[in-house]
Design a protein around this motif. Sequence first.
Motif, PDB file in Angstrom:
ATOM      1  N   ILE A 210     -20.048  -5.348 -34.521  1.00  0.00           N
ATOM      2  CA  ILE A 210     -21.256  -4.805 -34.929  1.00  0.00           C
ATOM      3  C   ILE A 210     -22.115  -5.701 -35.744  1.00  0.00           C
ATOM      4  O   ILE A 210     -23.227  -6.005 -35.645  1.00  0.00           O
ATOM      5  CB  ILE A 210     -21.599  -3.349 -35.298  1.00  0.00           C
ATOM      6  N   TYR A 211     -21.648  -5.964 -37.050  1.00  0.00           N
ATOM      7  CA  TYR A 211     -22.027  -6.948 -37.924  1.00  0.00           C
ATOM      8  C   TYR A 211     -22.332  -8.160 -37.218  1.00  0.00           C
ATOM      9  O   TYR A 211     -23.419  -8.873 -37.649  1.00  0.00           O
ATOM     10  CB  TYR A 211     -20.961  -7.055 -39.235  1.00  0.00           C
ATOM     11  N   GLU A 212     -21.363  -8.784 -36.328  1.00  0.00           N
ATOM     12  CA  GLU A 212     -21.550 -10.025 -36.134  1.00  0.00           C
ATOM     13  C   GLU A 212     -22.826 -10.302 -34.827  1.00  0.00           C
ATOM     14  O   GLU A 212     -23.478 -11.107 -35.082  1.00  0.00           O
ATOM     15  CB  GLU A 212     -20.351 -10.481 -35.388  1.00  0.00           C
ATOM     16  N   ASN A 213     -22.844  -9.195 -34.268  1.00  0.00           N
ATOM     17  CA  ASN A 213     -23.970  -9.059 -33.049  1.00  0.00           C
ATOM     18  C   ASN A 213     -25.328  -9.025 -33.932  1.00  0.00           C
ATOM     19  O   ASN A 213     -26.396  -9.459 -33.529  1.00  0.00           O
ATOM     20  CB  ASN A 213     -23.638  -8.089 -32.197  1.00  0.00           C
ATOM     21  N   ILE A 214     -25.319  -7.982 -34.867  1.00  0.00           N
ATOM     22  CA  ILE A 214     -26.759  -7.972 -35.577  1.00  0.00           C
ATOM     23  C   ILE A 214     -27.105  -9.128 -36.308  1.00  0.00           C
ATOM     24  O   ILE A 214     -28.436  -9.579 -36.147  1.00  0.00           O
ATOM     25  CB  ILE A 214     -26.472  -6.722 -36.532  1.00  0.00           C
ATOM     26  N   SER A 215     -25.974  -9.914 -37.128  1.00  0.00           N
ATOM     27  CA  SER A 215     -26.491 -11.154 -37.433  1.00  0.00           C
ATOM     28  C   SER A 215     -26.878 -12.191 -36.452  1.00  0.00           C
ATOM     29  O   SER A 215     -27.747 -13.056 -36.897  1.00  0.00           O
ATOM     30  CB  SER A 215     -25.088 -11.661 -38.223  1.00  0.00           C
ATOM     31  N   ILE A 259     -20.285 -13.980 -46.657  1.00  0.00           N
ATOM     32  CA  ILE A 259     -21.225 -14.822 -47.571  1.00  0.00           C
ATOM     33  C   ILE A 259     -21.214 -15.944 -47.561  1.00  0.00           C
ATOM     34  O   ILE A 259     -22.288 -16.426 -47.881  1.00  0.00           O
ATOM     35  CB  ILE A 259     -21.107 -13.896 -48.785  1.00  0.00           C
ATOM     36  N   GLN A 260     -19.860 -16.665 -47.627  1.00  0.00           N
ATOM     37  CA  GLN A 260     -20.127 -18.045 -47.762  1.00  0.00           C
ATOM     38  C   GLN A 260     -20.521 -19.104 -46.734  1.00  0.00           C
ATOM     39  O   GLN A 260     -21.102 -19.985 -46.689  1.00  0.00           O
ATOM     40  CB  GLN A 260     -18.630 -18.470 -48.329  1.00  0.00           C
ATOM     41  N   TYR A 261     -19.900 -18.526 -45.357  1.00  0.00           N
ATOM     42  CA  TYR A 261     -20.121 -19.457 -44.419  1.00  0.00           C
ATOM     43  C   TYR A 261     -21.034 -18.835 -43.039  1.00  0.00           C
ATOM     44  O   TYR A 261     -21.450 -19.645 -42.492  1.00  0.00           O
ATOM     45  CB  TYR A 261     -18.893 -19.500 -43.418  1.00  0.00           C
ATOM     46  N   GLU A 262     -21.196 -17.391 -43.211  1.00  0.00           N
ATOM     47  CA  GLU A 262     -22.147 -17.000 -42.175  1.00  0.00           C
ATOM     48  C   GLU A 262     -23.180 -16.069 -42.599  1.00  0.00           C
ATOM     49  O   GLU A 262     -23.403 -15.015 -42.110  1.00  0.00           O
ATOM     50  CB  GLU A 262     -21.097 -16.266 -41.186  1.00  0.00           C
ATOM     51  N   TYR A 263     -23.821 -16.369 -43.785  1.00  0.00           N
ATOM     52  CA  TYR A 263     -24.749 -15.542 -44.552  1.00  0.00           C
ATOM     53  C   TYR A 263     -25.871 -15.211 -43.664  1.00  0.00           C
ATOM     54  O   TYR A 263     -26.380 -16.124 -42.904  1.00  0.00           O
ATOM     55  CB  TYR A 263     -25.195 -16.402 -45.745  1.00  0.00           C
ATOM     56  N   ASN A 264     -26.361 -13.944 -43.741  1.00  0.00           N
ATOM     57  CA  ASN A 264     -27.402 -13.406 -42.874  1.00  0.00           C
ATOM     58  C   ASN A 264     -28.201 -12.409 -43.897  1.00  0.00           C
ATOM     59  O   ASN A 264     -27.481 -11.667 -44.731  1.00  0.00           O
ATOM     60  CB  ASN A 264     -26.753 -12.706 -41.776  1.00  0.00           C
ATOM     61  N   LYS A 265     -29.599 -12.486 -44.018  1.00  0.00           N
ATOM     62  CA  LYS A 265     -30.219 -11.582 -44.736  1.00  0.00           C
ATOM     63  C   LYS A 265     -29.990 -10.185 -44.485  1.00  0.00           C
ATOM     64  O   LYS A 265     -30.277  -9.357 -45.480  1.00  0.00           O
ATOM     65  CB  LYS A 265     -31.646 -11.989 -44.675  1.00  0.00           C
ATOM     66  N   TYR A 266     -29.497  -9.632 -43.464  1.00  0.00           N
ATOM     67  CA  TYR A 266     -29.192  -8.184 -43.275  1.00  0.00           C
ATOM     68  C   TYR A 266     -27.753  -7.989 -43.547  1.00  0.00           C
ATOM     69  O   TYR A 266     -27.417  -6.930 -44.493  1.00  0.00           O
ATOM     70  CB  TYR A 266     -29.522  -7.849 -41.968  1.00  0.00           C
ATOM     71  N   THR A 267     -26.819  -8.455 -42.883  1.00  0.00           N
ATOM     72  CA  THR A 267     -25.632  -8.113 -42.838  1.00  0.00           C
ATOM     73  C   THR A 267     -24.815  -8.445 -44.147  1.00  0.00           C
ATOM     74  O   THR A 267     -24.072  -7.456 -44.451  1.00  0.00           O
ATOM     75  CB  THR A 267     -24.600  -8.567 -41.449  1.00  0.00           C
ATOM     76  N   SER A 268     -25.013  -9.665 -44.566  1.00  0.00           N
ATOM     77  CA  SER A 268     -24.216 -10.031 -45.643  1.00  0.00           C
ATOM     78  C   SER A 268     -24.727  -9.377 -47.188  1.00  0.00           C
ATOM     79  O   SER A 268     -23.894  -8.990 -47.748  1.00  0.00           O
ATOM     80  CB  SER A 268     -24.482 -11.704 -46.099  1.00  0.00           C
TER      81      SER A 268
END
Length: 554
Positions: A210-215, A259-268
């Motif tokens: 879920i986190y990954e798809n939202i991002s 946070i370090q490699y796949e930062y997203n303004k919502y999920t991270s």
Amino acid sequence: MKWKTYFDEERIKRGYQYYQEGKVYNTIITPNTITTKVEGSHSHTYEVKITLNKDKQIESMYCTCPYAYSMDYCKHMVATLYKYEEITKNKDSNITNNIKNPQQQFKQLLDNTSEIELKEYIYQRYKDDEDFIKDYNLQFKPDTTREDYYEALNLLNNIFSTDTRKLYNENAYYEELPLNKYLYDFLNNNVKIFYDKCEFDYLQRLIYIIYENISLKDEINQYIDVDNILDMTDYYLEKVIESDNETKDDVFNYILNNIQYEYNKYTSIHLAQVCIKRYDKKSYLQKLSDIISLKIEQYDDNIPVELLAQQYEILKKIGTPTVNIEKYLEEYKNYNLIRQYYIDYEINENNYYKAIELLCEKRQLGSELSIDENKKLLQLYDKTEDNVNYKKELKNILVKYNINNIDYVNKLKEVCTPEEWKKEYSTLVTSYQRSHNYDFLNVIYVNEENYDALYENLINHFSLDAFEEYKKYLEDSYGVDILMLYENRILEEAKVAKHRGAYNLIIRYINAMLSYKNSKDIVIELINTLKNKYKNKNLLISELRDIEQEYQLD
């Protein structure tokens, strides 16, 4: 129940005709309400609701017809009450007395019901009850299996593979966004089952997806309530963290990598907040702080303010020295949220002059202070005994924001000389007049005992009813004038009054007049005038006689 006094003769006559013609249907009676539908003229159907008190007397009546909208009691209410009388008179009182012990009877019937009959009843009764079905499936479904996981995974992939542009046709209207509903139901049903069955491995995998798809989803905020869905997802992730220490470390590493490699303004941001909330040890938080610092350094400007706020929260939790916290806040104070934190931090440290400096600096930079910031600045000037700026800020709050708080007015008055106050008072009145804030002007006039201005304000901007609230301030000087206002209004209303609602208004105004000193003779003359001019208005005449008897108006 005595209800006919609420209606005039015409309403009773026409309502009874509706009742006789069988136009009342869908009657529902409870201990406190009567609801019906009544077929009106031109094939219109109106809904009627009558509320009863504990003594079975009418408390309120409502109808959807236009006549009732003008606060009148209508013929549809009459028809409903006739129907109510019919039903209550014919009610068989023995019906409720036959069952003396419902629980005992239920148990006996349950024992005598066959398994097939019981299953058929449950299915037919609850097949459309989604809440019952969820609870039943959870209660009786066996432990989840790998197949259940793959079934849930397939459903989740289907949800996120939906063509959102096609789904969200620009001409369509949705009470709830479809993708949002799909995810909400998936979390509430599929994910919850794995949690309830303590299948944390499967649960963790689904949450990560879920986190990954939202991002990865473009413009996801247009299609779902991101924070709401992520809050639900965060809840289950926290349950995974609590399941065992090995899993706890695994989730922690997942969060750091995100946070370090796949930062997203919502999920991270959500994942970092879960980390701050659930990982209390300094060693965990220090690692998180280091990762966030690296992330912040990657930005030249426009750093996500949520990231800065989370770093500040971590610095406080791990016991960072004051000098380092102040240095951090100073560095990023141009971000409004961080400046707010900085101001509050200095206030907590009793550094009031620094807090004042930060607030004034924001104003000097061309940014407007919010009302809360203005109030905070006012409190700081008060604490530092800076009377000049305190007065200036008080005026700013009252005039600029039109604050409806008499305490602020009194504070301004306290710091002014009598001559200064005359000028400031005039400025305040003008300001509130320009903003049409006449209600608060009444409060100011009462506070200043300026009853002449209060009377003029009420005359020009309020209905007659408003005089009742301010009677004690105006009666001595303006009692006769107010009685004349009531008298003129009553005479105007009487010209067009044709129903009980209008008569009630007249009686209410007469009662208001009688609460004033020396009003008896004026009211007697007024009642005689009404009785002579409107002899054919029987209901009004009856009400006036009741007033005469109650107040002994000879």
